[in-house]
Write an enzyme that holds these catalytic residues in place. Structure first.
Site, PDB file in Angstrom:
ATOM      1  N   GLY A 100       1.035  -1.066  -0.002  1.00 41.48           N
ATOM      2  CA  GLY A 100       0.040   0.080   0.036  1.00 41.48           C
ATOM      3  C   GLY A 100       0.872   1.218  -0.178  1.00 41.48           C
ATOM      4  O   GLY A 100       0.380   2.294  -0.472  1.00 41.48           O
ATOM      5  N   LYS A 121       9.748   2.961   0.349  1.00 37.58           N
ATOM      6  CA  LYS A 121       8.594   2.844   1.165  1.00 37.58           C
ATOM      7  C   LYS A 121       8.153   4.213   1.695  1.00 37.58           C
ATOM      8  O   LYS A 121       9.082   5.028   2.230  1.00 37.58           O
ATOM      9  CB  LYS A 121       8.978   1.987   2.703  1.00 37.58           C
ATOM     10  N   ASP A 133      -2.838   7.026   2.175  1.00 34.82           N
ATOM     11  CA  ASP A 133      -2.381   7.918   1.241  1.00 34.82           C
ATOM     12  C   ASP A 133      -1.165   7.453   0.382  1.00 34.82           C
ATOM     13  O   ASP A 133      -0.508   8.266  -0.121  1.00 34.82           O
ATOM     14  CB  ASP A 133      -2.051   9.182   1.851  1.00 34.82           C
ATOM     15  N   GLY A 134      -0.533   6.166   0.998  1.00 34.10           N
ATOM     16  CA  GLY A 134       0.533   5.771   0.380  1.00 34.10           C
ATOM     17  C   GLY A 134       1.783   6.417   0.810  1.00 34.10           C
ATOM     18  O   GLY A 134       3.108   6.081   0.454  1.00 34.10           O
ATOM     19  N   ARG A 191       6.580 -12.522   0.772  1.00 32.81           N
ATOM     20  CA  ARG A 191       6.194 -12.751   2.210  1.00 32.81           C
ATOM     21  C   ARG A 191       5.306 -13.949   2.313  1.00 32.81           C
ATOM     22  O   ARG A 191       4.985 -14.426   1.294  1.00 32.81           O
ATOM     23  CB  ARG A 191       5.102 -11.514   2.697  1.00 32.81           C
ATOM     24  N   ASP A 260       1.620 -11.192   6.726  1.00 33.98           N
ATOM     25  CA  ASP A 260       1.836 -10.253   5.611  1.00 33.98           C
ATOM     26  C   ASP A 260       3.237  -9.651   6.040  1.00 33.98           C
ATOM     27  O   ASP A 260       3.827  -8.752   5.242  1.00 33.98           O
ATOM     28  CB  ASP A 260       0.778  -9.518   5.325  1.00 33.98           C
ATOM     29  N   ASN A 261       3.752  -9.843   7.284  1.00 32.93           N
ATOM     30  CA  ASN A 261       5.144  -9.033   7.610  1.00 32.93           C
ATOM     31  C   ASN A 261       5.810 -10.307   7.962  1.00 32.93           C
ATOM     32  O   ASN A 261       7.046  -9.995   8.665  1.00 32.93           O
ATOM     33  CB  ASN A 261       4.710  -8.198   8.997  1.00 32.93           C
ATOM     34  N   ASP A 270       9.485  -5.215   7.839  1.00 34.64           N
ATOM     35  CA  ASP A 270       8.539  -4.331   8.397  1.00 34.64           C
ATOM     36  C   ASP A 270       8.330  -3.847   9.694  1.00 34.64           C
ATOM     37  O   ASP A 270       7.894  -4.487  10.762  1.00 34.64           O
ATOM     38  CB  ASP A 270       6.984  -4.982   8.027  1.00 34.64           C
TER      39      ASP A 270
END
Length: 495
Positions: A100, A121, A133-134, A191, A260-261, A270
């Site tokens: 994201g 990132k 918002d990325g 991941r 996902d981490n 992450d």
């Protein structure tokens, strides 16, 4: 702020820049361009990480390099993309997540023949940003940047941080903050959740394609034969068990161990609401968003196994369920063996003997009784005197009588292997750090950066943390217990 060289060769023009992940079908990612930062400034560069990419100091101080960090310039051959994945977040499956606010630019082949992927990132919106918002804020980016490099210096497998850029562009969290971007590097950012998404969709051929890609690129020892996927699963499980054993012995709390981490390579991935243990408490929760304590310090080994079981489930179209269970059964033994070896090293024990686990566990119980500082105590333990002159160590404990009884056992154990004080101290000081990234140290660096664009404390901390086992007497204050005001520092999933 850092002075920049206006005229200098473009970074990576002499490198072979590629993106092998982009050779996979489009189902695995979405192509996306970074959103440039307006008027970016250089915050910091890790020269150690830059050396992995054969970048010299002059290049890392060039305007073109700053543009690279800010997402304002792409190297020739870059194919930016956001990776697709799913994940179990706090135990609940989310069928689609994806990068994201991370954008994979590609990879370079360095002079040693190593491949390193480059990922921004905080570089803006992607198709997976959902309602976000990325962007990343300076606060969280400083923490990830410093901890990535600190963990590497501690010997813990981790993604690395090449550098970070900032800008005055506002980013809205609980309060308005300023934007920042960090460039992360790793052999791969795949991941556990990268596999889960295709299992959930029942797209088994995609699952096979991803497994083949990861095995070919990162687990070639598993390739070939009907057992390739089973061998791959075993390798990932064992790497994960060893990683978390290492977290436990350095007192590191990840804070958000969602699938996902979890890195498919067994890397720390992450950095969000992490923390290093200070007052020792097995139930310590570093993430203030973790109301139930799912990711507490003492739960991390169990969660590592739980996450591996989700990966194993995702691979059942490729690996028989019985073999998946057999692979998972290896986790506990690997973890306990790795943890015991690390703990013996922390206590200065050169060989394994019966009773070592009880000796270590009883010591940890003493530390937990009154919250003795974990890092300070184990660093001081190297000064243990077999003749009984241990006033300094004793002063670190509240229940001194119980500690005295433990030291009798410890002395007997050292004598059982004819331990020599000077040699033991050298060994212990190579595994028990004097310096870790305590929250208050990061907070001071963040506040100086935010208020005055004074990034000197970031660079100073980076220099200290790259040598965590050295005495560095000029930085003794960085090894002291946290001040009283640090109790009010809270880190959460927005960190």
């Amino acid at each position: 702020m850092h002075a920049l060289v206006k005229e200098f060769a473009e970074p990576f023009v002499s490198h072979r820049f590629d993106n092998r992940f982009a050779r996979l079908p489009p189902a695995f990612y979405r192509r996306v361009q970074p959103t440039p930062l307006a008027n970016p400034y250089l915050v910091s560069v890790s020269e150690d990480a830059a050396a992995l990419l054969d970048l010299d100091a002059a290049t890392c101080r060039s305007e073109k390099f700053l543009d690279l960090l800010a997402g304002n310039w792409l190297p020739p051959g870059a194919e930016p993309l956001a990776m697709l994945y799913a994940g179990h977040q706090f135990g609940t499956f989310v069928p689609q997540l994806g990068d994201g606010r991370a954008i994979l630019l590609g990879e370079i082949l360095n002079q040693c023949g190593e491949r390193w992927q480059l990922q921004l990132k905080g570089a803006g919106l992607t198709p997976f940003s959902r309602t976000a918002d990325g962007r990343a804020v300076l606060r969280s980016t400083v923490r990830e940047y410093l901890c990535s490099e600190a963990m590497h210096a501690l010997g813990v497998p981790t993604t690395r941080a090449l550098g970070m850029a900032g800008a005055d562009e506002p980013v809205y969290r609980e309060t308005p903050e300023t934007a920042a971007v960090v460039m992360r590097i790793a052999p791969s950012f795949v991941r556990f959740g990268s596999f889960e998404v295709f299992y959930a969709r029942r797209e088994h051929e995609r699952l096979r394609q991803l497994a083949d890609h990861v095995i070919e690129e990162h687990y070639p020892q598993c390739a070939g034969g009907p057992q390739a996927y089973e061998k791959f699963l075993i390798e990932v499980i064992e790497r994960t068990a060893c990683l978390i054993a290492h977290w436990q012995v350095v007192g590191f709390c990840h804070g958000v161990m969602n699938t996902d981490n979890m890195s498919i390579l067994g890397l720390t991935l992450d950095y969000g609401p992490f923390g290093f243990m200070e007052a020792f408490n097995p139930g310590h929760i570093c993430n203030h968003s973790d109301d139930q304590g799912r990711y507490s310090y003492d739960n991390q080994p169990y969660i590592g196994l739980w996450n591996c079981s989700r990966l194993a489930q995702a691979l059942t179209p490729l690996v028989d369920a019985e073999k998946c269970n057999a692979a998972l059964a290896r986790y506990e033994g690997v973890y306990l063996t790795a943890y015991a070896a690390h703990m013996r090293a922390k206590m200065g024990l050169a060989q394994a003997m019966d009773g070592d686990d009880a000796l270590a566990n009883d010591l940890l119980a003493l530390l937990a009784e009154y919250g003795t500082d974990y890092t300070i105590f184990f660093r001081a333990l190297s000064t243990f005197d077999l003749s009984g002159n241990n006033a300094t160590l004793r002063d670190l404990m509240v229940n001194r009588e119980a500690f005295d009884r433990w030291t009798v056992r410890y002395a007997a154990r050292l004598n059982a292997e004819n331990s020599f004080a000077a040699e033991r101290r050298l060994r212990m000081n190579r595994v028990n750090p004097k310096y870790v990234l305590r929250n208050h140290l990061a907070q001071v660096a963040i506040e100086k950066s935010s208020k005055n664009k004074d990034f000197s404390e970031i660079d100073r901390l980076l220099a200290v943390l790259r040598r965590p086992f050295d005495e560095q007497p000029e930085f003794d204050s960085y090894a002291e217990p946290p001040p009283d005001w640090a109790k009010d520092i809270a880190v959460s999933c927005s960190s």
